[in-house]
Design a protein around this motif. Structure first.
Motif, PDB file in Angstrom:
ATOM      1  N   SER A 199      -8.765   5.051   7.079  1.00  0.00           N
ATOM      2  CA  SER A 199      -8.725   3.677   6.588  1.00  0.00           C
ATOM      3  C   SER A 199      -7.890   2.802   7.510  1.00  0.00           C
ATOM      4  O   SER A 199      -7.845   1.590   7.314  1.00  0.00           O
ATOM      5  N   ARG A 200      -7.213   3.408   8.459  1.00  0.00           N
ATOM      6  CA  ARG A 200      -6.308   2.716   9.374  1.00  0.00           C
ATOM      7  C   ARG A 200      -5.261   1.927   8.606  1.00  0.00           C
ATOM      8  O   ARG A 200      -4.939   0.785   8.936  1.00  0.00           O
ATOM      9  N   LYS A 201      -4.719   2.536   7.582  1.00  0.00           N
ATOM     10  CA  LYS A 201      -3.715   1.877   6.737  1.00  0.00           C
ATOM     11  C   LYS A 201      -2.671   2.897   6.349  1.00  0.00           C
ATOM     12  O   LYS A 201      -2.965   4.082   6.276  1.00  0.00           O
ATOM     13  N   PRO A 202      -1.427   2.446   6.065  1.00  0.00           N
ATOM     14  CA  PRO A 202      -0.429   3.424   5.602  1.00  0.00           C
ATOM     15  C   PRO A 202      -0.858   4.052   4.277  1.00  0.00           C
ATOM     16  O   PRO A 202      -1.600   3.445   3.512  1.00  0.00           O
ATOM     17  N   LEU A 203      -0.356   5.262   4.046  1.00  0.00           N
ATOM     18  CA  LEU A 203      -0.573   5.899   2.747  1.00  0.00           C
ATOM     19  C   LEU A 203       0.189   5.096   1.709  1.00  0.00           C
ATOM     20  O   LEU A 203       1.388   4.862   1.839  1.00  0.00           O
ATOM     21  N   PHE A 204      -0.514   4.649   0.668  1.00  0.00           N
ATOM     22  CA  PHE A 204       0.118   3.786  -0.333  1.00  0.00           C
ATOM     23  C   PHE A 204       1.035   4.620  -1.223  1.00  0.00           C
ATOM     24  O   PHE A 204       0.608   5.563  -1.861  1.00  0.00           O
ATOM     25  N   PHE A 225     -14.667  -3.762   2.532  1.00  0.00           N
ATOM     26  CA  PHE A 225     -13.628  -3.709   3.570  1.00  0.00           C
ATOM     27  C   PHE A 225     -13.939  -2.768   4.720  1.00  0.00           C
ATOM     28  O   PHE A 225     -13.139  -2.635   5.625  1.00  0.00           O
ATOM     29  N   ARG A 226     -15.043  -2.096   4.699  1.00  0.00           N
ATOM     30  CA  ARG A 226     -15.305  -1.076   5.716  1.00  0.00           C
ATOM     31  C   ARG A 226     -15.179  -1.657   7.120  1.00  0.00           C
ATOM     32  O   ARG A 226     -15.289  -2.850   7.340  1.00  0.00           O
ATOM     33  N   GLN A 227     -14.952  -0.760   8.068  1.00  0.00           N
ATOM     34  CA  GLN A 227     -14.791  -1.175   9.465  1.00  0.00           C
ATOM     35  C   GLN A 227     -16.002  -1.961   9.929  1.00  0.00           C
ATOM     36  O   GLN A 227     -17.135  -1.552   9.728  1.00  0.00           O
ATOM     37  N   GLU A 252      -8.666  -2.672   1.234  1.00  0.00           N
ATOM     38  CA  GLU A 252      -8.502  -3.447   2.471  1.00  0.00           C
ATOM     39  C   GLU A 252      -8.438  -2.563   3.705  1.00  0.00           C
ATOM     40  O   GLU A 252      -8.123  -3.033   4.787  1.00  0.00           O
ATOM     41  N   GLY A 253      -8.718  -1.285   3.545  1.00  0.00           N
ATOM     42  CA  GLY A 253      -8.712  -0.420   4.721  1.00  0.00           C
ATOM     43  C   GLY A 253      -9.975  -0.622   5.540  1.00  0.00           C
ATOM     44  O   GLY A 253     -11.043  -0.889   4.996  1.00  0.00           O
ATOM     45  N   LYS A 254      -9.838  -0.495   6.848  1.00  0.00           N
ATOM     46  CA  LYS A 254     -11.032  -0.629   7.704  1.00  0.00           C
ATOM     47  C   LYS A 254     -11.635   0.754   7.875  1.00  0.00           C
ATOM     48  O   LYS A 254     -11.426   1.429   8.866  1.00  0.00           O
ATOM     49  N   MET A 255     -12.383   1.143   6.864  1.00  0.00           N
ATOM     50  CA  MET A 255     -12.788   2.543   6.790  1.00  0.00           C
ATOM     51  C   MET A 255     -13.829   2.930   7.820  1.00  0.00           C
ATOM     52  O   MET A 255     -14.774   2.200   8.073  1.00  0.00           O
ATOM     53  N   ASP A 311      -6.279  -1.710  13.585  1.00  0.00           N
ATOM     54  CA  ASP A 311      -5.859  -1.113  12.328  1.00  0.00           C
ATOM     55  C   ASP A 311      -5.963  -2.132  11.195  1.00  0.00           C
ATOM     56  O   ASP A 311      -6.095  -3.330  11.423  1.00  0.00           O
ATOM     57  N   ALA A 312      -5.892  -1.620   9.978  1.00  0.00           N
ATOM     58  CA  ALA A 312      -5.919  -2.477   8.791  1.00  0.00           C
ATOM     59  C   ALA A 312      -4.506  -2.995   8.531  1.00  0.00           C
ATOM     60  O   ALA A 312      -3.548  -2.539   9.162  1.00  0.00           O
ATOM     61  N   PRO A 313      -4.355  -3.953   7.583  1.00  0.00           N
ATOM     62  CA  PRO A 313      -3.012  -4.489   7.312  1.00  0.00           C
ATOM     63  C   PRO A 313      -2.037  -3.383   6.903  1.00  0.00           C
ATOM     64  O   PRO A 313      -2.410  -2.403   6.279  1.00  0.00           O
ATOM     65  N   HIS A 314      -0.773  -3.596   7.260  1.00  0.00           N
ATOM     66  CA  HIS A 314       0.250  -2.592   7.000  1.00  0.00           C
ATOM     67  C   HIS A 314       0.791  -2.800   5.591  1.00  0.00           C
ATOM     68  O   HIS A 314       1.737  -3.546   5.368  1.00  0.00           O
ATOM     69  N   ILE A 315       0.150  -2.155   4.634  1.00  0.00           N
ATOM     70  CA  ILE A 315       0.620  -2.254   3.244  1.00  0.00           C
ATOM     71  C   ILE A 315       1.177  -0.899   2.839  1.00  0.00           C
ATOM     72  O   ILE A 315       0.462   0.089   2.759  1.00  0.00           O
ATOM     73  N   HIS A 316       2.451  -0.888   2.601  1.00  0.00           N
ATOM     74  CA  HIS A 316       3.194   0.352   2.506  1.00  0.00           C
ATOM     75  C   HIS A 316       3.193   0.951   1.120  1.00  0.00           C
ATOM     76  O   HIS A 316       3.196   2.144   0.917  1.00  0.00           O
ATOM     77  N   GLY A 317       3.228   0.039   0.128  1.00  0.00           N
ATOM     78  CA  GLY A 317       3.378   0.497  -1.242  1.00  0.00           C
ATOM     79  C   GLY A 317       3.872  -0.662  -2.061  1.00  0.00           C
ATOM     80  O   GLY A 317       4.103  -1.747  -1.532  1.00  0.00           O
ATOM     81  N   ASP A 357       8.164   6.747  10.629  1.00  0.00           N
ATOM     82  CA  ASP A 357       7.449   7.187   9.450  1.00  0.00           C
ATOM     83  C   ASP A 357       6.040   7.641   9.820  1.00  0.00           C
ATOM     84  O   ASP A 357       5.448   7.144  10.769  1.00  0.00           O
ATOM     85  N   ASP A 412       2.554   4.754   9.621  1.00  0.00           N
ATOM     86  CA  ASP A 412       2.694   3.337   9.942  1.00  0.00           C
ATOM     87  C   ASP A 412       1.500   2.803  10.717  1.00  0.00           C
ATOM     88  O   ASP A 412       1.653   2.255  11.819  1.00  0.00           O
ATOM     89  N   TYR A 413       0.318   2.966  10.132  1.00  0.00           N
ATOM     90  CA  TYR A 413      -0.849   2.349  10.762  1.00  0.00           C
ATOM     91  C   TYR A 413      -0.743   0.847  10.570  1.00  0.00           C
ATOM     92  O   TYR A 413      -0.242   0.375   9.558  1.00  0.00           O
ATOM     93  N   GLY A 414      -1.198   0.092  11.542  1.00  0.00           N
ATOM     94  CA  GLY A 414      -1.189  -1.370  11.407  1.00  0.00           C
ATOM     95  C   GLY A 414       0.041  -2.018  11.991  1.00  0.00           C
ATOM     96  O   GLY A 414       0.184  -3.224  11.936  1.00  0.00           O
ATOM     97  N   ILE A 415       0.973  -1.215  12.541  1.00  0.00           N
ATOM     98  CA  ILE A 415       2.111  -1.800  13.246  1.00  0.00           C
ATOM     99  C   ILE A 415       2.012  -1.378  14.704  1.00  0.00           C
ATOM    100  O   ILE A 415       1.932  -0.181  15.005  1.00  0.00           O
TER     101      ILE A 415
END
Ligand SMILES: [Cu+2]
Ligand SMILES: [Cu+2]
Lengths: 334, 645
Positions: free
Chosen positions: B372-377, A90-92, B438-441, A99-105, B625, B628-631
Motif C-alpha cells: 500500500s506504500r503506507k505505514p502500518l496503521f 485509492f489503488r496505484q 488511501e494506500g496506493k495499492m 509512496d502514499a501519505p504517511h499516516i502513522h496511526g 521505524d 515509514d513509507y511516504g517519508i
C-alpha cells in the motif's frame, strides 16, 4: 486519519462509505436469513436458514441467532465496504511510483475500535446468558424420559409408565420433557435440529448400566448415577430425527432415533398400546423428495394419510404395539 | 540420486522403519517368552483396506506396537545424524558447527541435517507443502464420498480414518508451515545471523519428520476413528489400533513445537540488532513471538493427555473411566472421568489454533504496508493485539465443551472470555483497513493473497461469536457449521498468508522471480473456491448436518450443497498444483530477482538475494521505524556494504 491535506475529500469518502455500510448490512442480513429486514418480504432463500423451530426452547435460541445475523451483517459491512472502496478508489495509478501519505496511526480511533466492540461483547454476554438460562429453565409439569445411548443406537425408558421401554421418544405436543441421558460405552450426543438443543451423553457409571436399567432405583442405590440432562418442550406435531453428534466410531453417521410428537389423544392411545408407530425408517434408503418427515409421516400419524413404506425398502411399514417389547423387536428386525 | 540415498532424510526414514521392525519383533518375542498371549512377529503391520476388511495378523500386540513406535523415532534421530553433535558433547568432545554443503551440491543441504536457520526454514516449508498435499488428498477422497448421499466407495471405518488422518496431518502441515515462516524470517528480521540454538533448531525440524511419518503410517496400520481430538472413552476403547500411531505422532510433534518456540523466544529477546527495540521490530516478529510463547507453554498439557490415553490403552491404567471395575465401584473408588481429557486437550488445542494463525496474521500486517506504500496503521496496537489474543486465547478452552457434561454454570465464564477474543481481533481488522485506506495499492500475487486472507479470515472471525454464545452453540456444536468456521479461520489465518509469504519471499529464498500470471491464476481459482466451500459447509451445518459423518440423509435436503462443496474442494486442489508447478519451474529457469523487488524497508531486503550464509555481511544497525513509507530518506536499518537502497 486526520491532519491530512484533503480533509474535505475525506468527508466525501466517509459519507459515501456510511451509506454503503447501511446498504451492505441490510443486504447481507437479507442474504443470510432470506428475510428482507423491517418487512414481511421473503426472498425464498437464506444462506443460513435454520430448520423450522419445533420446540419452546428454540424461541430464545432463534432470537439470539437473529441478533448474531445482524452482528455478522454489520461487521461484515464495516470491514468490507472500506476495504473494497480503498481498492477501487485509492489503488496505484498507472505509472505512479511514489509512496502514499504517511499516516502513522490515530490513538482516538484505536481506542474507539477497542471500546465499541466491548459494548457489543457486553450485549452478547447478557443475551447469551439470558437465552442460555431460558433454555435450561425447568417447567412444572415435566415428564422424565431416560435415554441410553450406545454404539450405535438409542433406547428410551418412561419412568412415569413403569419404566416402559421404547425405541423412539413419543411425547404429546406441548409436554415439557426432561431427558436423563446416559451412555453405555463412549460419548454420544443428542441433537434434534428442529429443537435446537444438543447435549453430549457421557458414559458415567457404566457399571450401574450393566444391571437391569429398567428396575434400578437410581436415587438410592447408585451414588455414581450422573445422567446428563436436557430439556425440550415440543410445540409442533410431527416426527423428528435424533442425530448422534459426537464421533463414536464405525456407524456414527447412522446413529439415529426418532421423536414422535403426537396429540394428547394419540399419545394416550400409544401409552395404552393401541397406537401404531411406523417402523424405524432406514434413512439410507430414503429418496430425495420423500419429505417423509413432516409430510407423509405427519399425515400418517394424524390419521389423515397413508405412510408409504416403499421408500424404506423391504422394511415393515408399521408395528402393532401390543406390548412394548414387541414393538422393539419389530423395529429391530427392520 | 546418490546424494538422496545418503541423505539424512533417506537414512533417517530407513533407520526408523528398521528400528520399528526389529523392536516389534524383539518385544513380541520377549513378551511371548514371558507367557503373554502374543504371537512373535516381525512386523506390526495391521492393515485395513478400503473394503473394510481387517487383515491384521493374529496375535497382534498393541503394547509392543507402542514401544516399537517410540524406538522407531529414536532410530530416525540417530540415523539422520541430528543427535551426533550432542552425543559427541556427551563424550566430552567439542564439535564445531558446520556450515555449507560440505562439498556436495547446494540442494543437498535441504535433505540433510543443517543448522542454518534459512535452510531449516525452507526444509519446514517443503515438508509443510508435502504434508499439505497428503492431507489434501485424504480430504479429496472423503469429499468425493460425501458428494452424493449414500455410501459409494468408503465404509464407516475407512471414512473415519480418512477424516481423522486429514485433521491431524493437516495440523502437522500447519506446524511445519509456521516453523517455515518463523525460522526463515525470525532471525533475519531481528538482524541476527542465526537462531540462538542452531542444533536445537535442527532437532526441532528433524523430530517433526518422523512424527509426521508415524501419523501417515497410522492410516495403514489399522487406521483410527476418533477424529483429531481422540476423546476417551472412544479413543481408549476403539479396536482400530492405528489410534496409537495417531497419539504418538501427535505427542512427538509436540517436542518440535516446544523446542522451536523456546528457540525463537530466546532469539528475539537476546539477538536483536543494535538499535532494534521491541517496538522497532518488524511486526511479524511480534506475532511469531506471541505464537512461540504460547507454543512453549501450553503444548505440555496435550502431551499429558495423549500419554494418558496411550497408557490407558496399552497398560490398562484408568484415567478416563473406560474401565468400570465393579469391585472398585462397589468399594466407592471413583473411576476416571472422560471430561478430564477434554480439559487437558483443549487447554492446549485452543491456543494451538492461535499458534497457527498469529504468524499468518503477522504476515498480513507485514505485507500490507509494502503493497500500500503506507505505514502500518497503529503499529503498537497491532503488536499488542497479538499478545492480547494469546493471553485471552489461553482462558477460553472450554468453549469447545459447551454441550459436554460440565456443570452448566461453569460454561458461562468460558462464553464470556470467548466473546472477549473479538476485541483484539477487531483491532487487527480495523488497523488493516486503516492501513489500506488511501494506500496506493499494487496488486501483485502476494498482495492478492493478503487481501484474500483478510476476506477469508473475516469469514472465520464473523462465524465465531455465534459458536461462542452457549444457546446458539447448542444447535451448532459438532455440526458442519463448525467445519466451515474452522476452515475459514485456518485458511484465512494460515493458508492464504502462508502462500502470500511464499510468493513474497520466493525471490529472497531462491534469487529468482516466480511467474506472476500463474500466481494470479492460483489466486483467482482458490479464493472463490474457498468462499463457496466454506459458506456451503456453514449452510449445511445450520440445516442440521453433523460433522464427521460418512453419510447424510437425503431428508436434510443438502445434496446440492454437498456436490458444490466437493467441486470447490477439487478447484482448491488444482489451484495448489498450479502453485507447485510455478514454484518448481521458476526456481530453475526464471529471471534473476533483484535484492529488493517490492521496495520493502524490511532488513532482509537490504541484503542480497538469496541471503548470504549469515544473513548480513556485517552487523546491522537500526536507526528508525520499520514502516515509514511516504517519508523521503527515512531510514530503518543501516546495512554495511548494502548496495544503495
Ligand atoms: Cu454416537
Ligand atoms: Cu477454541
Amino acid at each position: 486519519m486526520s491532519n491530512h491535506k484533503n480533509n474535505s475529500s475525506n468527508t466525501v469518502h466517509f459519507s459515501i462509505i456510511g451509506v454503503l455500510i447501511v446498504v451492505c448490512t441490510l443486504a447481507v442480513y437479507t442474504i443470510l436469513t432470506g428475510a428482507v429486514p423491517f418487512t414481511d418480504i421473503s426472498i425464498g432463500y437464506g444462506l443460513f436458514e435454520i430448520p423450522q423451530a419445533a420446540s419452546a426452547q428454540a424461541q430464545p435460541i432463534d432470537w439470539l441467532f437473529d441478533a448474531h445475523f445482524w452482528l455478522i451483517a454489520f461487521l461484515f459491512a464495516v470491514i468490507v465496504v472500506p476495504l473494497l472502496y480503498s481498492i477501487v478508489v485509492f489503488r496505484q495509478e498507472e505509472g505512479d511510483e511514489t509512496d502514499a501519505p504517511h499516516i502513522h496511526g490515530n490513538t482516538a480511533l484505536e481506542i474507539a475500535w477497542t471500546v465499541v466492540p466491548l459494548i457489543f461483547v457486553a450485549a452478547f454476554i447478557v443475551w447469551g446468558w439470558q437465552s442460555y438460562f431460558a433454555v435450561l429453565a425447568p417447567s412444572d409439569n415435566e415428564v422424565t424420559i431416560r435415554a441410553q445411548a450406545y454404539k450405535w443406537d438409542w433406547d428410551f425408558y418412561y419412568p412415569e409408565h413403569d419404566n416402559m421401554f421404547s425405541k423412539s421418544i413419543v411425547v404429546p405436543v406441548g409436554q415439557p420433557v426432561l431427558l436423563e441421558m446416559q451412555s453405555r460405552d463412549v460419548i454420544h450426543a443428542f441433537w434434534v435440529p428442529a429443537f435446537r438443543v444438543k447435549q453430549d451423553v457421557f458414559p458415567y457409571d457404566t457399571n450401574a448400566l450393566e444391571k437391569n436399567f429398567a428396575n434400578a432405583d437410581y436415587s438410592s442405590n447408585y451414588d455414581h448415577y450422573k445422567p446428563q440432562i436436557m430439556r425440550f418442550t415440543p410445540i409442533e406435531e410431527g416426527v423428528f430425527r435424533v442425530r448422534c453428534a459426537e464421533i463414536c466410531g464405525t456407524s456414527h453417521y447412522a446413529m439415529l432415533a426418532h421423536v414422535f410428537v403426537l396429540s394428547q389423544a394419540d399419545y394416550d392411545l400409544w401409552v395404552a398400546g393401541e397406537y401404531k408407530l411406523p417402523a424405524d425408517p432406514d434413512f439410507l434408503n430414503a429418496q430425495p423428495g420423500d419429505g417423509y418427515y413432516l409430510d407423509e409421516l405427519d399425515d400418517y400419524l394424524n390419521g389423515t394419510g397413508e405412510f408409504d413404506p416403499s421408500a424404506g425398502g423391504d422394511e415393515e411399514p408399521a408395528v402393532e404395539v401390543e406390548d412394548e417389547s414387541a414393538a422393539v423387536d419389530g423395529t429391530d428386525e427392520s | 540420486m546418490r546424494y538422496f540415498f545418503t541423505s539424512s532424510l533417506f537414512i533417517g526414514a530407513l533407520g526408523q522403519w528398521l528400528t520399528g521392525y526389529f523392536a516389534y519383533n524383539a518385544l513380541t518375542r520377549l513378551r511371548f517368552n514371558l507367557g503373554y498371549d502374543v504371537t512373535p512377529a516381525p512386523w506390526f503391520f495391521r492393515l485395513r483396506n478400503f473394503f473394510g476388511e481387517d487383515i491384521t495378523p493374529p496375535g497382534f500386540d498393541e503394547p509392543a506396537m507402542v514401544l516399537a513406535t517410540l524406538f522407531s523415532l529414536i532410530g530416525f534421530l540417530l540415523c539422520s545424524g541430528v543427535l551426533t553433535d550432542w552425543l559427541k558433547m556427551c563424550a566430552g568432545q567439542r564439535p564445531h558447527l558446520t556450515h555449507g554443503a560440505q562439498g556436495k551440491p547446494e540442494w543437498t543441504r535441504y535433505i540433510n541435517v543443517d543448522v542454518n536457520h534459512k535452510v531449516i526454514g525452507i526444509q519446514y516449508g517443503m515438508s509443510s507443502i508435502f504434508i499439505l498435499l497428503v492431507g489434501g488428498l485424504l480430504a479429496i477422497l472423503f469429499r468425493l464420498e460425501l458428494a452424493m448421499p449414500g455410501l459409494q466407495f468408503l465404509d464407516g471405518d475407512s471414512y473415519n480414518t480418512l477424516f481423522s488422518a486429514h485433521g491431524i496431518i493437516m495440523i502437522a502441515a500447519i506446524f511445519a508451515g509456521v516453523g517455515a515462516m518463523t525460522n526463515y524470517l525470525g532471525p533475519v528480521m531481528v538482524g541476527a545471523s542465526d537462531m540462538a540454538f542452531p542444533r536445537l533448531n535442527a532437532f526441532s525440524y528433524w523430530v517433526s519428520v518422523p512424527s509426521a511419518l508415524i501419523l501417515i503410517a497410522g492410516i495403514f496400520m489399522g487406521g483410527w476413528d476418533t477424529g483429531w481430538v481422540g476423546y476417551p472413552t472412544h479413543s481408549t476403547s476403539t479396536t482400530m489400533a492405528g489410534v496409537q500411531m495417531f497419539l504418538l505422532g501427535f505427542y512427538l510433534n509436540g517436542f518440535s513445537s516446544i523446542a522451536s518456540g523456546l528457540n525463537l523466544v530466546v532469539t528475539t529477546i537476546y539477538m536483536r540488532a543494535k538499535g532494534m527495540t521491541y517496538f522497532r521490530m518488524p511486526i511479524f516478529v511480534w506475532a511469531a513471538l506471541a505464537a512461540s510463547i504460547l507454543q512453549m507453554t501450553v503444548t505440555q498439557t496435550v502431551g499429558v493427555a495423549l500419554t494418558m490415553v496411550v497408557a490407558e490403552r496399552a497398560i490398562g491404567l484408568d484415567f478416563f473411566g473406560a474401565i468400570a471395575d465393579p469391585t472398585l465401584v462397589a468399594a466407592g473408588v471413583p473411576t476416571g472421568d472422560p471430561i478430564l481429557f477434554q480439559h487437558l486437550f483443549w487447554f492446549y488445542s485452543h491456543p494451538a489454533v492461535y499458534v497457527w494463525i498469529l504468524p499468518g496474521l503477522g504476515i498480513i500486517s507485514e505485507l500490507l504496508p509494502v503493497f500500500s506504500r503506507k505505514p502500518l496503521f497503529g503499529y503498537k496496537w497491532i503488536a499488542l493485539s497479538s499478545v492480547g489474543i494469546a493471553l485471552v486465547g489461553s482462558i477460553v478452552w472450554a468453549h469447545h465443551m459447551l454441550t459436554s457434561s460440565m456443570e452448566p454454570m461453569w460454561k458461562v465464564p468460558f462464553m464470556i472470555s470467548t466473546l472477549f477474543v473479538a476485541v483484539p481481533t477487531g483491532v487487527k481488522f480495523f488497523s488493516w483497513v486503516a492501513t489500506i485506506w488511501e494506500g496506493k495499492m499494487r496488486f501483485q500475487t502476494p498482495m492478492l493473497f493478503v487481501l484474500g486472507a483478510i476476506s477469508v479470515f473475516l469469514l472465520g472471525g464473523l462465524s465465531g461469536p455465534i459458536l461462542g454464545t452457549i444457546a446458539t452453540d447448542m444447535h451448532l456444536h459438532d455440526s458442519y457449521f463448525v467445519v466451515g468456521h474452522f476452515h475459514a479461520t485456518i485458511f484465512g489465518g494460515f493458508v492464504f498468508p502462508f502462500f502470500a509469504a511464499i510468493y513474497y519471499w520466493y525471490p529472497k529464498m531462491t534469487g529468482r522471480m516466480y511467474n506472476e500470471a500463474l500466481g494470479k491464476l492460483h489466486f483467482w481459482i482458490m479464493v472463490p473456491g474457498f468462499w463457496v466451500m466454506s459458506l456451503m459447509q456453514m449452510r449445511v451445518g445450520m440445516q442440521g448436518m453433523r460433522r464427521r459423518i460418512a453419510d447424510y440423509g437425503p431428508d436434510l435436503g443438502i445434496a446440492a450443497e454437498q456436490a458444490l462443496i466437493t467441486v470447490a474442494t477439487l478447484a482448491i486442489g488444482w489451484s495448489i498444483l498450479i502453485m507447485l508447478y510455478n514454484l518448481v519451474s521458476s526456481a530453475r529457469s526464471a529471471e534473476k530477482a533483484p535484492a529488493n523487488p517490492w521496495g520493502s524497508r524490511s532488513p532482509e531486503f537490504q541484503s542480497p538475494s538469496p541471503l548470504p550464509e549469515f544473513n548480513y555481511d556485517a552487523p546491522i544497525t537500526v536507526v528508525g521505524d520499520p514502516y515509514d513509507y511516504g517519508i523521503e530518506d527515512a531510514t530503518y536499518v543501516v546495512v554495511p556494504g548494502a548496495a544503495g537502497d
